[in-house]
Design an enzyme around this catalytic site. Sequence first.
Site, mmCIF file in Angstrom:
data_model
loop_
_atom_site.group_PDB
_atom_site.id
_atom_site.type_symbol
_atom_site.label_atom_id
_atom_site.label_comp_id
_atom_site.label_asym_id
_atom_site.label_seq_id
_atom_site.Cartn_x
_atom_site.Cartn_y
_atom_site.Cartn_z
ATOM 1 N N CYS A 1 38.224 48.442 44.382
ATOM 2 C CA CYS A 1 36.352 49.375 43.746
ATOM 3 C C CYS A 1 35.719 47.510 43.969
ATOM 4 C CB CYS A 1 37.023 49.721 42.400
ATOM 5 S SG CYS A 1 37.077 48.833 40.853
ATOM 6 N N GLU B 1 45.709 47.528 40.881
ATOM 7 C CA GLU B 1 45.289 46.218 41.221
ATOM 8 C C GLU B 1 45.749 45.369 39.957
ATOM 9 O OE1 GLU B 1 43.030 48.724 42.427
ATOM 10 O OE2 GLU B 1 42.175 48.523 43.981
ATOM 11 N N HIS C 1 43.663 49.912 36.638
ATOM 12 C CA HIS C 1 43.834 50.756 38.380
ATOM 13 C C HIS C 1 44.854 49.375 38.997
ATOM 14 C CE1 HIS C 1 39.550 51.196 39.204
ATOM 15 N NE2 HIS C 1 39.548 52.265 38.783
HETATM 16 ZN ZN LIG Z 1 39.749 49.307 40.989
#
Ligand SMILES: [Zn+2]
Lengths: 353, 171
Positions: free
Chosen positions: B93, B59, B57
């Site tokens: 998330c 991040e 992801h």
């Molecule tokens: Zn994530």
Amino acid sequence: MHSWINLSAKNMSDSKRRKLQTPFYPVLSPEFTDETPLTQVYVDTIKNIKLISKVLVELNSVLPISELCHLKRARGRDILVCQCSGDLQSEDVHQILKEKKFDVSQLEGNIKKILVAEIAPKTKKQYQTVNKLWPCNFHSDKYIEQLHDNSLFGASEINDHIKYMHIAVDIAKFYNSHSGVTVIDPSINSIVAVGFDTQHNNPCQHAVMVAIDHVAVTQNGGAWNPTRGDTVACNNKIVSGLPSEALKFLQEKYTCIEFGAKKFKAKPDAETPSDGPYLCTGYVLYVTREPCIMCSMALVHSRIKRVFFGAKNNSGGLGSLCQIHTVKHLNHHYEVFGGLLEHECSSLVTVCS
Amino acid sequence: MVELTDTQKDFMNTAFKLAYEALELQEVPVGCIFVHSSEIVATGCNTVNETRNATRHAELNCIDIVNDICKSRGQDVRDFFAGIEVYVTVEPCIMCAAALYDLNVKSIIYGCKNDRFGGSTVFDVASVLHPITQSVGGFRAEEAMSLLKTFYKGTNPSAPPHKVKLKNKDK
Ligand SMILES: [Zn+2]
Ligand SMILES: [Zn+2]
């Protein structure tokens, strides 16, 4: 290869034997382990038992109980009229029936409030409890029952689980890491990837995250681990999910174990989406220590099938702090079993961390 | 809702540019930047398809960049993360939220809610990890959400990314 468990208890029943020997426990969603939530309903009594089926048909058409459809409508001469909701008083119940043109003279009018199951029971044990309160429909799910009473696996499968966790312990020791991982493709009984903690190098490189990236390498991907090309093992399997030193070490120690992933097919070659490995779909992961929340969710994203852990972790996401694998709204869930080789696994934590 | 300063709006704008880039690369359109002492130190988008690793992801890609910077400068990673402000177009998330909280980042400023995997919407990670990180969302949320919808609908020739961009600029 030596036998991992003692199969001497010959005169015990099969299920009893399995139960005693299963060296791990399932980490189940509270919906299976908690008691079924209850709710109150109004019950009346039918005057003439011979008319019961006619009365029930009438009642079901004028006053269906769709939210409580797991409950039977009658118990002997008692019939379930409606759920107690809001400020509905027992005196008002007949009024409602009359408004719906139901002939209340068929009922005694001795309205009682009783507690019943609010939702359908999920396990036999829950069913047995709530069915005593009011008869309930229940469809036993064999798989859930086996999961629940920890009898899902036979002796040879249990031996495999112990073996793969042993290898996770070996990997942790080999890399002087406080946590070790093996990822297995159970359809070919082969070690696809390993993982070990390298947080000293990168704070996100927990053993599980490293293992997930190793799986990606077998599919010609990977972010932390450079793709080691299409390294094909002797049996036409991809062994790039294991660093070469780990592969050599394990191959020497375990001569009867298979290594490598099924051949990965890139999109142009794959005929269907299910053609060849995709992320960790269908794989089983063995980790010496309960994964943290980041790692637990990483396994949801990776669509792992099943996870075994050894030692509990105070900041663990698979039972200790929370249960990421049972969060309702997620699009993927996996099974979790804990306590496998707990002693060996927890000694890793104290020695290396 | 808290108002962003002009500088913060600029940072958010940079994150959105990355999200549009991700969409063109057919990755989930999430853009993320890490800011330290008013300076952008890392930019990232989702690279799940490229790496065949579902954990890549935006991040986590930024965390890797910052980690490399710290190592090359000989700086303590954890000290440095304590000064990081995260700007991301979609609520992190559960996995990314846990990672950012564990690193004690200073703040997380995000666009729309993540109703599939969100680390507060789907499962509230802060309620069990009790982080010191300040987290606040809702900035250009509709635009961030419509980007996601465009992606999940598949490549829709009638609504190419630049059109979506223009439409939202009008507001
Ligand atoms: Zn994530
Ligand atoms: Zn972890």
